[in-house]
Design an enzyme around this catalytic site. Structure first.
Site, mmCIF file in Angstrom:
data_model
loop_
_atom_site.group_PDB
_atom_site.id
_atom_site.type_symbol
_atom_site.label_atom_id
_atom_site.label_comp_id
_atom_site.label_asym_id
_atom_site.label_seq_id
_atom_site.Cartn_x
_atom_site.Cartn_y
_atom_site.Cartn_z
ATOM 1 N N PRO A 35 0.809 -1.216 0.000
ATOM 2 C CG PRO A 35 0.106 -0.925 2.209
ATOM 3 C CD PRO A 35 0.842 -1.890 1.301
ATOM 4 C CD1 TRP A 547 7.243 1.353 9.327
ATOM 5 C CD2 TRP A 547 7.295 0.391 7.305
ATOM 6 N NE1 TRP A 547 7.815 2.237 8.458
ATOM 7 C CE2 TRP A 547 7.872 1.673 7.209
ATOM 8 C CE3 TRP A 547 7.226 -0.401 6.160
ATOM 9 C CZ2 TRP A 547 8.371 2.184 6.021
ATOM 10 C CZ3 TRP A 547 7.726 0.105 4.973
ATOM 11 C CH2 TRP A 547 8.288 1.393 4.922
ATOM 12 C CD1 TRP A 589 4.207 -4.216 3.461
ATOM 13 C CD2 TRP A 589 4.717 -4.780 1.346
ATOM 14 N NE1 TRP A 589 3.105 -4.830 2.909
ATOM 15 C CE2 TRP A 589 3.391 -5.188 1.622
ATOM 16 C CE3 TRP A 589 5.253 -5.018 0.087
ATOM 17 C CZ2 TRP A 589 2.600 -5.819 0.669
ATOM 18 C CZ3 TRP A 589 4.457 -5.645 -0.865
ATOM 19 C CH2 TRP A 589 3.152 -6.045 -0.572
ATOM 20 C CE LYS A 625 8.535 18.291 -4.245
ATOM 21 N NZ LYS A 625 7.734 18.219 -3.033
#
Ligand SMILES: [Zn+2]
Ligand SMILES: [Zn+2]
Length: 1011
Positions: A35, A547, A589, A625
């Site tokens: 997810p 998590w 994960w 960025k």
């Protein structure tokens, strides 16, 4: 084109049909969607993962597997809280609590799906087929309930405990982090102070220890009779990179088996100091010019007393203690021990009965109100502490060091190792099972199994589960206010049963609120009745690691065991056949999935996993960025389409490699393979329309060697792609497809052109049409999982327009199955050889500066042991490809002699067979060359004049000398090649398209007119 296809899929619900048509099939292929968090804009790396996730379920679906794909959204945790804190201008937990947990969490809930639309749009646009209509959402009540069930299950197995330990702690977020979270935030270039500090030995000794210690003291210059030091007082030389931890020093550790030295060295204030350090560290720390006074075995130092720079009231005596973690490759061999701020320190402190005293608050500011650094953040206090040490003559050296140090993966604050109480999952109890289970997992790339992941498991530490935060799944553990009894709650029904309703009513607390939304603060207001003493129990304040939520998704996404129990118990939705994320998830994960499934079911939770490498920019720099080099996936898709981007990502490099993202290469994919494929397809459509080719006419038997060859290649490709995809190797599969497209276009179609051109619809022509059609349709199916849009477009035009009863989408068809009986390896090799000699022969021509249109007398090739029919094939191909009159096959072309003859050029490949061409031109050959040149010019003129390929024309020319002769001599040939019914030595008729050319220095006027 792609957007049209998207609309088609959506209107006809093709995705749903593709999954639905295999529902109930015994063959299942389960993908778990890791997810993502939807509170940030999706980036290029998300596209990468999603493209890889999409490929295999599409493939398996076409193979007849039932492959449901449920979307998921990760909603909890620090990332969300941090965003909201920023929005609200809050910077500490006190401020959050003043703002109110209820209001704060309401904001968190809202912010979670801020970019949901962007996520859905991008997922959709890249063709990632995923059930986004029924996603699992980690903040849902049902989801939380499943998480609670898991915790209760582990609790009952004794796998959850509260430990007092040093944990990685983020001072800004004021919470513990688990080791996998710490692993996400290591920086290799962290800069810290590196200082050498003097800890003076005590000047008086009430206790001189045992025999051994007394021996050591003597060597250090302690005069027992006079009870004083003979020379100046010796000091321990201590090294640290965290000066602030000196405020909590409680002991100093040495390696008892090592040798230490007492040396005289210039001290901080130019006076000579007597310093103690490990002998192996002497040169590195003090250089070679110091005077060694004595050598002392480490064990004779243990038990000695010293004066810490900042004595604490909690500790009476500061002693040297032995430890096994003191290393000789850095520092001085004497380690300062602050049990509150280091895991080793803590353990050592426990074994020597040292207290755990904090000189630093949880938010990372120093206590010690009397000091100038009181209230400062630890890293800001470092310079002040160093200043203080310097003034007191205790700072020998100070510098800076660049080393690896962990930072908070969310907020970038430097982590502190901090002793406190935290809830743990005892994963170490199952370490062997974790390792065993790993053996069953197929890792791509394979080295992750024993490398990154295996290492992680071998060095397993218990999972720090609790977070002292607000927005997360609440830890369902209650503690009795009367007797201290603990209870874990494994579901909402159980919560109802155990609730202390009277007490709650008294306090005005609502159970209903918590049942509706089990988040904080509602759940905090639920009191339970203690089964031991009937007193009210309160929930512990922590929430759990987000998590854990994502690791719980196999069960929680189906609300196990409250619903759908059979999906898990009967292995229908567990374990996953396939998962895929970036490589940083090995400790995130991938680990939490593996850990929870091992703890619950003693088995792994996924069978195959692809770990994707990082994406860098084209120059190999990290996208950020700040650098302004972040590539917006939308701009790439707009420029080149989703299929080109998908193809590039799937095939450019092995999945685990670090990849440099280069838009130019996506553009290249557009050209090759896509444009090549498209041109081949257009060629077929154009001629099939001209000839009104009807697919329903039965395909004639494959008599043409060329047809047999490409069908053999096609089946070989099908077998290869199937095998590659079965072993999770899309790169190889993609490259094979690219090669085939190249062969199809540049060999099969090119060499079959004449078969499509000729007038009558004979069997050979029909065979060519059927063969090319078969290739294009099969190719589209093989490519469908990779490039679903292009494949769909080809299929709709090639198949659906011909046969309305065919499945309505290519993604509802079956994946091609190779017919091995059609694979002719020998033929394949012969053609490969022909291709090789053709390309070498062309290179030879180029070297001699002779155009391909100029016929040559002879090519000579090296070949051995080829069967006659194949050799014949080879010779025919090479003759036509190289435009030579004759091909001579020899066992070997001698290099010497031939190469020095200027009429022959030899080209040699690296170890492969050689090709030679004779480049001497006879007048006959020259004439023929000119004829071909004229044909070529006329072909270009037909195009320039805008004629259709099948249009018949009249051709006019005005020429003299050689060219005029050529035109007469080769008239039938020129007419046939250019579809000229008339070839007239006249001035152009009115309305003809006219051009003037120069060929070999002679001028010729040519004109063409449609008839
Ligand atoms: Zn943090
Ligand atoms: Zn009790």
């Amino acid at each position: 084109m792609e957007e049209k296809v998207l609309r088609f899929w959506k209107e006809r619900r093709i995705f749903e049909k593709s999954v639905g048509q295999h529902q109930g099939s015994e063959r299942r292929f389960i993908l778990y969607e890791g997810p993502p968090t939807a509170n940030g804009n999706p980036g290029l790396h998300h596209v990468l993962a999603r493209v890889f996730k999409d490929l295999f379920p599409r493939y398996k679906t076409m193979q007849g597997f039932y492959a449901p794909r449920k979307a998921g959204w990760d909603c909890h945790g620090l990332p969300v809280e941090l965003e909201v804190e920023k929005e609200l201008g809050l910077s500490s937990k006190t401020q959050i609590e003043e703002y109110g947990i209820e209001a704060f969490n309401a904001r968190c809930r809202k912010s979670v799906f801020r970019y949901l639309k962007e996520w859905e749009a991008l997922t959709d646009r890249i063709g990632y087929w995923l059930d986004m209509e029924h996603p699992y959402i980690t903040l849902d009540r049902d989801y939380i309930e499943s998480c609670w069930w898991i915790i209760k299950n582990l609790w009952e197995k004794g796998l959850i405990y509260q430990g007092h330990r040093v944990t990685p702690h983020c001072p800004r977020c004021v919470t513990s982090l688990s080791s996998h979270e710490v692993a996400l935030g290591y920086r290799e270039d962290a800069e810290d102070p590196s200082i050498y500090v003097l800890f003076r030995l005590r000047s008086y000794l009430q206790y001189e220890g045992d025999e051994r210690t007394r021996e050591g003291l003597k060597k250090l210059g302690w005069n027992r009779q006079k009870a004083r030091w003979d020379a100046s007082r010796p000091s321990l030389l201590v090294w640290t990179t965290t000066p602030w931890t000196l405020t909590a020093n409680m002991a100093s550790a040495i390696a008892p088996e090592q040798t230490y030295v007492l040396v005289e060295a210039p001290g901080p204030e130019a006076v000579v100091e007597r310093l103690i350090l490990a002998k192996p560290r002497l040169d590195a720390v003090l250089g070679t010019s110091v005077r060694v006074i004595a050598e002392i075995p480490g064990k004779e130092l243990t038990g000695l007393y010293y004066e810490p720079p900042y004595p604490l009231t909690e500790v009476k005596d500061y002693r040297i203690v032995p430890a096994d973690f003191v290393v000789m490759d850095e520092g001085t061999g004497i380690v300062h021990i602050a049990p509150a701020y280091g895991a080793d320190d803590f353990e050592l402190g426990q074994s020597f009965g040292l207290p755990v005293t904090h000189t630093v608050n949880l938010d990372g500011t120093l206590k010690q109100s009397e000091k100038p650094w009181a209230g400062r953040f630890v890293k800001d206090a470092d310079p002040l502490i160093m200043e203080d040490l310097k003034e007191r003559g205790l700072l020998l050296k100070a510098g800076r060091i660049t080393h690896t140090y962990p930072f908070c993966w969310r907020c970038n604050a430097p982590l502190l190792y901090y002793a406190k109480k935290t809830w743990y999952i005892r994963t170490t109890a199952m370490k062997d099972k974790l390792l065993e289970g790993n053996q069953e997992i197929n890792w791509v790339p394979g080295y992750i199994k024993e490398g990154r992941f295996g290492d992680w498991l071998r060095n397993n530490v218990d999972w720090a589960l609790s977070r002292e935060r607000y927005w997360g799944t609440p830890l369902p553990i209650w503690v009795c206010q009367g007797c201290g009894h603990y209870e874990a709650v494994g579901g909402l029904e159980e919560l109802k049963e155990k609730a202390h309703r009277e007490k709650m009513e008294e306090s005005g607390y609502s159970l209903e609120d918590a049942l509706k939304d089990p988040h904080r603060p509602f759940i905090d207001r639920v009191l339970l009745k203690c089964p031991e003493c009937q007193n009210p129990m309160r929930r512990v304040p922590e929430v759990i690691d987000c998590w854990f939520d994502s690791g719980a998704m196999p069960l929680a996404q189906v609300h196990y065991p409250f619903k759908n129990a059979e999906l898990i118990d009967k292995d229908l939705y567990f374990p996953a056949d396939y998962i895929c994320e970036a490589v940083d998830q090995t400790r995130g994960w991938f680990y939490t999935l593996h850990a929870l499934s091992t703890l619950l079911f003693q088995r792994p939770c996924f069978k195959n996993v692809i770990c994707l490498g990082l994406i860098l920019d084209a120059k190999g720099e990290k996208m950020s960025k700040a650098r302004g080099n972040v590539v917006d996936p939308w701009s790439v898709i707009k420029a080149y389409g989703a299929d080109a981007l998908r193809w590039y990502m799937l095939t450019a490099c092995p999945p685990g490699n670090v990849r440099r993202f280069d838009q130019e290469q996506v553009k290249e994919v557009m050209r090759q393979p896509f444009m090549t494929l498209w041109n081949t397809y257009s060629f077929f459509v154009t001629y099939a329309n001209i000839d009104r080719f009807d697919l329903r006419t039965p395909a004639p038997p494959l008599t043409s060697e060329l047809d047999r060859w490409i069908i053999s290649e096609l089946n070989g490709l099908t077998a290869q792609v199937t095998q590659n995809l079965d072993s999770y190797d899309p790169v190889e599969a993609g490259r094979e497809i690219e090669k085939f497209i190249e062969s199809l276009s540049n060999w099969y179609v090119r060499r079959s052109r004449r078969r499509f051109w000729k007038g009558e619809n004979d069997q050979d022509k029909r065979s060519a049409y059927h063969t090319l059609y078969n290739c294009l349709v099969t190719l589209a199916k093989l490519m469908a999982p990779f490039a679903p849009f292009v494949a769909e477009e080809l299929y709709q035009n090639l198949v659906r327009t011909q046969d309305p009863t065919a499945p309505e989408s290519i993604h509802l068809t079956s994946f091609p199955v190779a017919d091995h009986s059609l694979i002719d390896r020998k033929l394949g090799e012969a053609v490969q050889l022909a291709q090789l000699h053709s390309s070498q022969g062309r290179a030879a021509r180029a070297k001699a500066g002779i155009k391909v249109r100029q016929p040559l007398r002879r090519a000579i090739i090296e070949a051995e042991d080829i069967e006659w029919p194949l050799l014949e094939r080879l010779v025919t191909d090479i003759k036509e490809e190289l435009n030579v009159k004759e091909v001579v096959v020899v066992q070997s072309i001698p290099l010497e002699g031939w190469a020095s003859d200027p009429s022959i050029v030899v080209i040699i490949t690296e170890g492969g067979p050689r090709t030679a061409v004779e480049v001497e031109l006879t007048p006959e050959l020259l004439k023929e060359g000119r004829a071909r040149e004229i044909v070529h010019r006329l072909q270009s003129m037909r195009k320039a004049a805008g004629f259709d390929i099948a249009d018949h024309i009249a051709t006019y020319y005005q020429a003299e000398g050689e060219l005029e002769k050529v035109l007469r001599e080769f008239a039938p040939y020129i007419q046939q090649e250019t579809l000229s019914r008339e070839l007239l030595a006249w001035p152009p008729a009115p309305g003809a398209y006219q051009e003037t050319h120069r060929i070999d220095g002679e001028e010729i006027v040519l004109a063409v007119k449609k008839l």
